[in-house]
Design a protein around this motif. Sequence first.
Motif, PDB file in Angstrom:
ATOM      1  N   GLU A  60       0.836  -1.207   0.000  1.00 50.37           N
ATOM      2  CA  GLU A  60       0.000   0.000   0.000  1.00 50.37           C
ATOM      3  C   GLU A  60       0.866   1.250   0.000  1.00 50.37           C
ATOM      4  O   GLU A  60       0.589   2.219  -0.712  1.00 50.37           O
ATOM      5  CB  GLU A  60      -0.902  -0.023   1.242  1.00 50.37           C
ATOM      6  N   GLU A  61       1.945   1.206   0.784  1.00 49.14           N
ATOM      7  CA  GLU A  61       2.865   2.349   0.864  1.00 49.14           C
ATOM      8  C   GLU A  61       3.540   2.577  -0.486  1.00 49.14           C
ATOM      9  O   GLU A  61       3.653   3.701  -0.970  1.00 49.14           O
ATOM     10  CB  GLU A  61       3.915   2.075   1.947  1.00 49.14           C
ATOM     11  N   LYS A  62       3.981   1.446  -1.097  1.00 46.79           N
ATOM     12  CA  LYS A  62       4.623   1.547  -2.414  1.00 46.79           C
ATOM     13  C   LYS A  62       3.634   2.072  -3.448  1.00 46.79           C
ATOM     14  O   LYS A  62       3.965   2.923  -4.265  1.00 46.79           O
ATOM     15  CB  LYS A  62       5.169   0.185  -2.846  1.00 46.79           C
ATOM     16  N   ASN A  63       2.415   1.512  -3.379  1.00 45.16           N
ATOM     17  CA  ASN A  63       1.368   1.988  -4.298  1.00 45.16           C
ATOM     18  C   ASN A  63       1.110   3.480  -4.103  1.00 45.16           C
ATOM     19  O   ASN A  63       0.952   4.233  -5.059  1.00 45.16           O
ATOM     20  CB  ASN A  63       0.063   1.206  -4.090  1.00 45.16           C
ATOM     21  N   SER A  64       1.071   3.869  -2.850  1.00 43.31           N
ATOM     22  CA  SER A  64       0.840   5.274  -2.521  1.00 43.31           C
ATOM     23  C   SER A  64       1.966   6.150  -3.079  1.00 43.31           C
ATOM     24  O   SER A  64       1.728   7.220  -3.636  1.00 43.31           O
ATOM     25  CB  SER A  64       0.731   5.424  -1.009  1.00 43.31           C
ATOM     26  N   GLU A  65       3.214   5.663  -2.932  1.00 43.96           N
ATOM     27  CA  GLU A  65       4.374   6.402  -3.457  1.00 43.96           C
ATOM     28  C   GLU A  65       4.307   6.497  -4.983  1.00 43.96           C
ATOM     29  O   GLU A  65       4.572   7.542  -5.567  1.00 43.96           O
ATOM     30  CB  GLU A  65       5.676   5.714  -3.037  1.00 43.96           C
ATOM     31  N   VAL A  66       3.953   5.358  -5.611  1.00 40.92           N
ATOM     32  CA  VAL A  66       3.854   5.320  -7.077  1.00 40.92           C
ATOM     33  C   VAL A  66       2.766   6.283  -7.547  1.00 40.92           C
ATOM     34  O   VAL A  66       2.961   7.060  -8.489  1.00 40.92           O
ATOM     35  CB  VAL A  66       3.579   3.877  -7.575  1.00 40.92           C
ATOM     36  N   VAL A  67       1.622   6.223  -6.854  1.00 37.02           N
ATOM     37  CA  VAL A  67       0.504   7.111  -7.206  1.00 37.02           C
ATOM     38  C   VAL A  67       0.913   8.564  -7.002  1.00 37.02           C
ATOM     39  O   VAL A  67       0.657   9.433  -7.851  1.00 37.02           O
ATOM     40  CB  VAL A  67      -0.761   6.759  -6.382  1.00 37.02           C
ATOM     41  N   GLU A  68       1.585   8.832  -5.885  1.00 35.72           N
ATOM     42  CA  GLU A  68       2.031  10.200  -5.585  1.00 35.72           C
ATOM     43  C   GLU A  68       3.028  10.686  -6.635  1.00 35.72           C
ATOM     44  O   GLU A  68       2.945  11.809  -7.128  1.00 35.72           O
ATOM     45  CB  GLU A  68       2.679  10.219  -4.195  1.00 35.72           C
ATOM     46  N   GLU A  69       3.961   9.798  -6.997  1.00 36.86           N
ATOM     47  CA  GLU A  69       4.961  10.136  -8.018  1.00 36.86           C
ATOM     48  C   GLU A  69       4.283  10.394  -9.362  1.00 36.86           C
ATOM     49  O   GLU A  69       4.599  11.348 -10.067  1.00 36.86           O
ATOM     50  CB  GLU A  69       5.953   8.971  -8.143  1.00 36.86           C
ATOM     51  N   PHE A  70       3.312   9.511  -9.680  1.00 37.79           N
ATOM     52  CA  PHE A  70       2.562   9.671 -10.929  1.00 37.79           C
ATOM     53  C   PHE A  70       1.807  11.002 -10.941  1.00 37.79           C
ATOM     54  O   PHE A  70       1.818  11.732 -11.928  1.00 37.79           O
ATOM     55  CB  PHE A  70       1.586   8.496 -11.100  1.00 37.79           C
ATOM     56  N   LEU A  71       1.168  11.294  -9.793  1.00 40.38           N
ATOM     57  CA  LEU A  71       0.411  12.548  -9.692  1.00 40.38           C
ATOM     58  C   LEU A  71       1.333  13.764  -9.804  1.00 40.38           C
ATOM     59  O   LEU A  71       0.984  14.758 -10.437  1.00 40.38           O
ATOM     60  CB  LEU A  71      -0.387  12.592  -8.385  1.00 40.38           C
ATOM     61  N   ASP A  72       2.518  13.667  -9.179  1.00 39.23           N
ATOM     62  CA  ASP A  72       3.495  14.765  -9.276  1.00 39.23           C
ATOM     63  C   ASP A  72       3.930  14.965 -10.728  1.00 39.23           C
ATOM     64  O   ASP A  72       3.986  16.093 -11.230  1.00 39.23           O
ATOM     65  CB  ASP A  72       4.721  14.490  -8.396  1.00 39.23           C
ATOM     66  N   ASP A  73       4.248  13.834 -11.398  1.00 41.51           N
ATOM     67  CA  ASP A  73       4.656  13.909 -12.812  1.00 41.51           C
ATOM     68  C   ASP A  73       3.534  14.481 -13.668  1.00 41.51           C
ATOM     69  O   ASP A  73       3.755  15.317 -14.548  1.00 41.51           O
ATOM     70  CB  ASP A  73       5.035  12.511 -13.340  1.00 41.51           C
ATOM     71  N   GLU A  74       2.323  13.999 -13.380  1.00 43.19           N
ATOM     72  CA  GLU A  74       1.154  14.464 -14.135  1.00 43.19           C
ATOM     73  C   GLU A  74       0.920  15.954 -13.899  1.00 43.19           C
ATOM     74  O   GLU A  74       0.593  16.704 -14.818  1.00 43.19           O
ATOM     75  CB  GLU A  74      -0.075  13.640 -13.716  1.00 43.19           C
ATOM     76  N   LYS A  75       1.123  16.370 -12.644  1.00 41.38           N
ATOM     77  CA  LYS A  75       0.952  17.784 -12.287  1.00 41.38           C
ATOM     78  C   LYS A  75       1.966  18.642 -13.047  1.00 41.38           C
ATOM     79  O   LYS A  75       1.625  19.684 -13.613  1.00 41.38           O
ATOM     80  CB  LYS A  75       1.127  17.957 -10.778  1.00 41.38           C
ATOM     81  N   VAL A  76       3.225  18.188 -13.074  1.00 42.69           N
ATOM     82  CA  VAL A  76       4.285  18.907 -13.792  1.00 42.69           C
ATOM     83  C   VAL A  76       3.948  18.977 -15.281  1.00 42.69           C
ATOM     84  O   VAL A  76       4.051  20.025 -15.919  1.00 42.69           O
ATOM     85  CB  VAL A  76       5.664  18.230 -13.563  1.00 42.69           C
ATOM     86  N   ARG A  77       3.526  17.813 -15.838  1.00 48.80           N
ATOM     87  CA  ARG A  77       3.189  17.759 -17.264  1.00 48.80           C
ATOM     88  C   ARG A  77       2.019  18.690 -17.591  1.00 48.80           C
ATOM     89  O   ARG A  77       2.065  19.468 -18.543  1.00 48.80           O
ATOM     90  CB  ARG A  77       2.838  16.322 -17.659  1.00 48.80           C
ATOM     91  N   LEU A  78       0.975  18.624 -16.763  1.00 45.90           N
ATOM     92  CA  LEU A  78      -0.210  19.456 -17.002  1.00 45.90           C
ATOM     93  C   LEU A  78       0.098  20.946 -16.817  1.00 45.90           C
ATOM     94  O   LEU A  78      -0.407  21.791 -17.557  1.00 45.90           O
ATOM     95  CB  LEU A  78      -1.361  19.030 -16.082  1.00 45.90           C
ATOM     96  N   THR A  79       0.947  21.259 -15.835  1.00 43.19           N
ATOM     97  CA  THR A  79       1.347  22.655 -15.610  1.00 43.19           C
ATOM     98  C   THR A  79       2.108  23.187 -16.828  1.00 43.19           C
ATOM     99  O   THR A  79       1.849  24.299 -17.301  1.00 43.19           O
ATOM    100  CB  THR A  79       2.225  22.779 -14.341  1.00 43.19           C
ATOM    101  N   ALA A  80       3.041  22.374 -17.353  1.00 41.35           N
ATOM    102  CA  ALA A  80       3.812  22.771 -18.541  1.00 41.35           C
ATOM    103  C   ALA A  80       2.888  22.931 -19.745  1.00 41.35           C
ATOM    104  O   ALA A  80       3.007  23.888 -20.525  1.00 41.35           O
ATOM    105  CB  ALA A  80       4.899  21.742 -18.832  1.00 41.35           C
ATOM    106  N   GLU A  81       1.946  21.986 -19.881  1.00 39.75           N
ATOM    107  CA  GLU A  81       0.992  22.036 -20.990  1.00 39.75           C
ATOM    108  C   GLU A  81       0.110  23.280 -20.891  1.00 39.75           C
ATOM    109  O   GLU A  81      -0.132  23.972 -21.880  1.00 39.75           O
ATOM    110  CB  GLU A  81       0.125  20.772 -20.951  1.00 39.75           C
ATOM    111  N   LEU A  82      -0.342  23.557 -19.669  1.00 37.67           N
ATOM    112  CA  LEU A  82      -1.177  24.734 -19.428  1.00 37.67           C
ATOM    113  C   LEU A  82      -0.406  26.018 -19.740  1.00 37.67           C
ATOM    114  O   LEU A  82      -0.936  26.943 -20.364  1.00 37.67           O
ATOM    115  CB  LEU A  82      -1.669  24.743 -17.976  1.00 37.67           C
ATOM    116  N   LYS A  83       0.868  26.043 -19.331  1.00 43.55           N
ATOM    117  CA  LYS A  83       1.714  27.210 -19.589  1.00 43.55           C
ATOM    118  C   LYS A  83       1.883  27.420 -21.094  1.00 43.55           C
ATOM    119  O   LYS A  83       1.778  28.542 -21.602  1.00 43.55           O
ATOM    120  CB  LYS A  83       3.083  27.012 -18.923  1.00 43.55           C
ATOM    121  N   GLU A  84       2.125  26.316 -21.814  1.00 42.31           N
ATOM    122  CA  GLU A  84       2.295  26.384 -23.269  1.00 42.31           C
ATOM    123  C   GLU A  84       1.016  26.874 -23.948  1.00 42.31           C
ATOM    124  O   GLU A  84       1.050  27.739 -24.826  1.00 42.31           O
ATOM    125  CB  GLU A  84       2.675  24.996 -23.799  1.00 42.31           C
ATOM    126  N   ILE A  85      -0.130  26.323 -23.506  1.00 46.29           N
ATOM    127  CA  ILE A  85      -1.424  26.736 -24.066  1.00 46.29           C
ATOM    128  C   ILE A  85      -1.678  28.211 -23.771  1.00 46.29           C
ATOM    129  O   ILE A  85      -2.129  28.967 -24.637  1.00 46.29           O
ATOM    130  CB  ILE A  85      -2.566  25.851 -23.505  1.00 46.29           C
TER     131      ILE A  85
END
Length: 203
Positions: A19-44
């Motif tokens: 569960e902890e690993k899953n949580s870390e993976v999910v958190e990492e994924f969300l962080d990456d997704e947040k960075v990607r979406l922020t960059a995409e939003l900035k570009e748009i």
Amino acid sequence: MQERRLKENQTISNEEEIEEKNSEVVEEFLDDEKVRLTAELKEINEKYLRLYAEFENYKKRVNKDKEELIKYGTESLLLELLPVIDNLELALKHASDKISEGLVQGVGITLKELRKTLEKFGLSEIEANGKPFDPLVHHAMNQVERDDVDEKTVVEELRKGYIFRDKVLRPSLVTVSKKPVVSEREEDSEKEIKINKIIEEES
């Protein structure tokens, strides 16, 4: 029993780790997704701002072109009418006695009305005779020696010039004065006259 408890504890511990690993993976994924979406939003957002700026510039250009068209739209028509004015003026200038007085008056009235109408649209004559030569509004056709006026003064207007609003539509064709060239003989005779005057005054 103890073994069973150990297994249960181990299972719980494993589940917690997973569960902890899953949580870390999910958190990492969300962080990456947040960075990607922020960059995409900035570009748009940057694209939007560029497009908005381009559109605003386009609107300004269109408005400026529209204003220019409204302001100077009649320019070509006025330019075509100038020879008509020239011809009417020439007709009046060279009217002979043989032509009836009524016809001359009619041409004069027509010319006056035409000028008045064109003035309403922003056409005005360029002043030339007796004015200092101005290359922005006058076009010198020739020069004549004159000692009765300042040098580079317009002494004759050969063809009228016109300004349309704030723009020279047609420059005036003019004759410009220049200082007379004094020959050596004339210079000597002038000196002689001055010397004779001085001698007369002294005696």
